[in-house]
Design a protein around this motif. Structure first.
Motif, PDB file in Angstrom:
ATOM      1  N   GLU A   1      17.184  24.753 -19.431  1.00  0.00           N
ATOM      2  CA  GLU A   1      17.727  25.745 -18.518  1.00  0.00           C
ATOM      3  C   GLU A   1      16.999  27.075 -18.668  1.00  0.00           C
ATOM      4  OE1 GLU A   1      21.940  26.203 -18.841  1.00  0.00           O
ATOM      5  OE2 GLU A   1      22.380  24.146 -18.170  1.00  0.00           O
ATOM      6  N   SER A   2      16.978  27.850 -17.566  1.00  0.00           N
ATOM      7  CA  SER A   2      16.312  29.143 -17.563  1.00  0.00           C
ATOM      8  C   SER A   2      17.013  30.070 -16.580  1.00  0.00           C
ATOM      9  CB  SER A   2      14.846  28.985 -17.168  1.00  0.00           C
ATOM     10  OG  SER A   2      14.223  30.239 -16.983  1.00  0.00           O
TER      11      SER A   2
ATOM     12  N   TRP B   1      12.511  29.161 -21.013  1.00  0.00           N
ATOM     13  CA  TRP B   1      13.364  27.979 -20.972  1.00  0.00           C
ATOM     14  C   TRP B   1      13.963  27.662 -22.336  1.00  0.00           C
ATOM     15  CZ3 TRP B   1      14.450  25.304 -16.491  1.00  0.00           C
ATOM     16  CH2 TRP B   1      13.692  25.662 -15.366  1.00  0.00           C
TER      17      TRP B   1
END
Length: 307
Positions: A245-246, A252
């Motif tokens: 996720e980012s 990330w």
């Protein structure tokens, strides 16, 4: 996350000249008539890959409606970077309604096993056929990305194009076999055609048990970017799934354990699992993906039942 596997959806029956085996890297696109088309690579009797499609019913994506009779993109001319196989990884709709297909060309080599570079093909008939933008790669070799510039996922934004892709310039001996080494990188383009010579590494491999990644697929949801990708393991020497996720598309956090989707005890995806494409439709989140041997056993489907 919790996923319900719905099984293998389609694999070639061997009746078509260009699709004797494999259904690799399912790449979804909703056609203007509402049908969900999955572009994929199948291989002929010589193990050379071409790009075709399978259409499925969006109301019941396990229901196959149609299969391409001929490939929508054939191999390149002799001596070209894509003369020994092509496979798609990303479809982007341009402002004029045409489709840009980012595809990978497979080139056999002498001193290394192969080279993978990226080209673009364009469709003006809603995905029934594609023509190359040019016969040379749009991601050409560079000093730091000499052997691999491939597997791109491209996102169109109001300010241009973002690309997450696979790159590297190294081979490693793993269990007596020369294997590619590459990571996931990121770069941007104003027009989606002209790209920098190298990108920024955003997801490096863990050298202890990984030698590469495969086909990142990006979903933008709830103010963050979600990346689904494939991990090339050293032991066992097979693909597994990963997740990250980012908040900004560049920095990330790996959260592989959150994905919670692995090989099955037996069957078509019991040895490896890879090349996922995730999208929301018909009130659910779905994942199309490959199983054993790079899609030799077809492609399958899973439904997210718990986020």
């Amino acid at each position: 996350m919790k996923w319900e596997k719905l099984g293998m959806i389609w694999q070639p029956d061997g009746s078509q000249w260009w699709a004797k085996t494999h259904a690799t890297c399912p790449t979804p696109y909703f056609r203007k008539n509402g049908v969900l088309r999955l572009f994929l690579q199948s291989r002929d009797k010589h193990n050379i890959g071409r790009i075709g499609y399978v259409d499925v019913d969006p109301e019941n994506p396990t229901n196959v409606l149609a299969v391409a009779h001929e490939p929508v993109l054939d191999v390149g001319a002799p001596g070209a970077f894509d003369d020994n196989g092509v496979f798609q990884t990303s479809i982007v709709e341009a402002d004029d309604g045409s489709l840009l297909m980012y595809y990978v060309g497979f080139e056999l080599c002498h001193n290394i096993r192969y080279r993978l570079l990226t080209g673009i093909a364009i469709s003006k008939d809603d995905g029934d056929s594609f023509q190359r933008l040019k016969s040379t790669p749009v991601l050409e070799r560079s000093d730091k990305e000499m052997f691999f510039r491939c597997g791109p996922f491209v996102l169109s934004t109001p300010h241009g194009y973002k690309m997450w892709y696979i790159a590297g310039n190294k081979w490693e001996n793993i269990q007596g076999k020369s294997m590619p080494v590459y990571d996931i990188r990121y770069m941007t383009s104003k027009d989606g055609v002209h790209w920098p010579d190298e990108g920024q590494i955003i997801l490096p491999i863990s050298k202890d048990d990984e030698h590469g990644f495969g086909r990142p697929y990006i979903v933008c949801r709830d103010g963050r970017y979600q990346m689904y990708y494939s991990i090339r393991k050293k032991s066992p020497c097979a693909y597994r799934m990963g997740y990250a996720e980012s908040k900004d598309s560049i920095n990330w956090q790996r959260m592989d354990e959150r994905l919670n989707l692995d090989i099955s005890p037996q069957g078509w995806d019991s040895e490896s699992i890879e090349y996922s494409a995730v999208l929301d439709f018909n009130r659910h989140t779905w994942m199309f993906y490959n199983g054993n041997d790079f899609g030799a056993t077809g492609f399958g489907l899973a439904k997210l039942v718990e986020a």
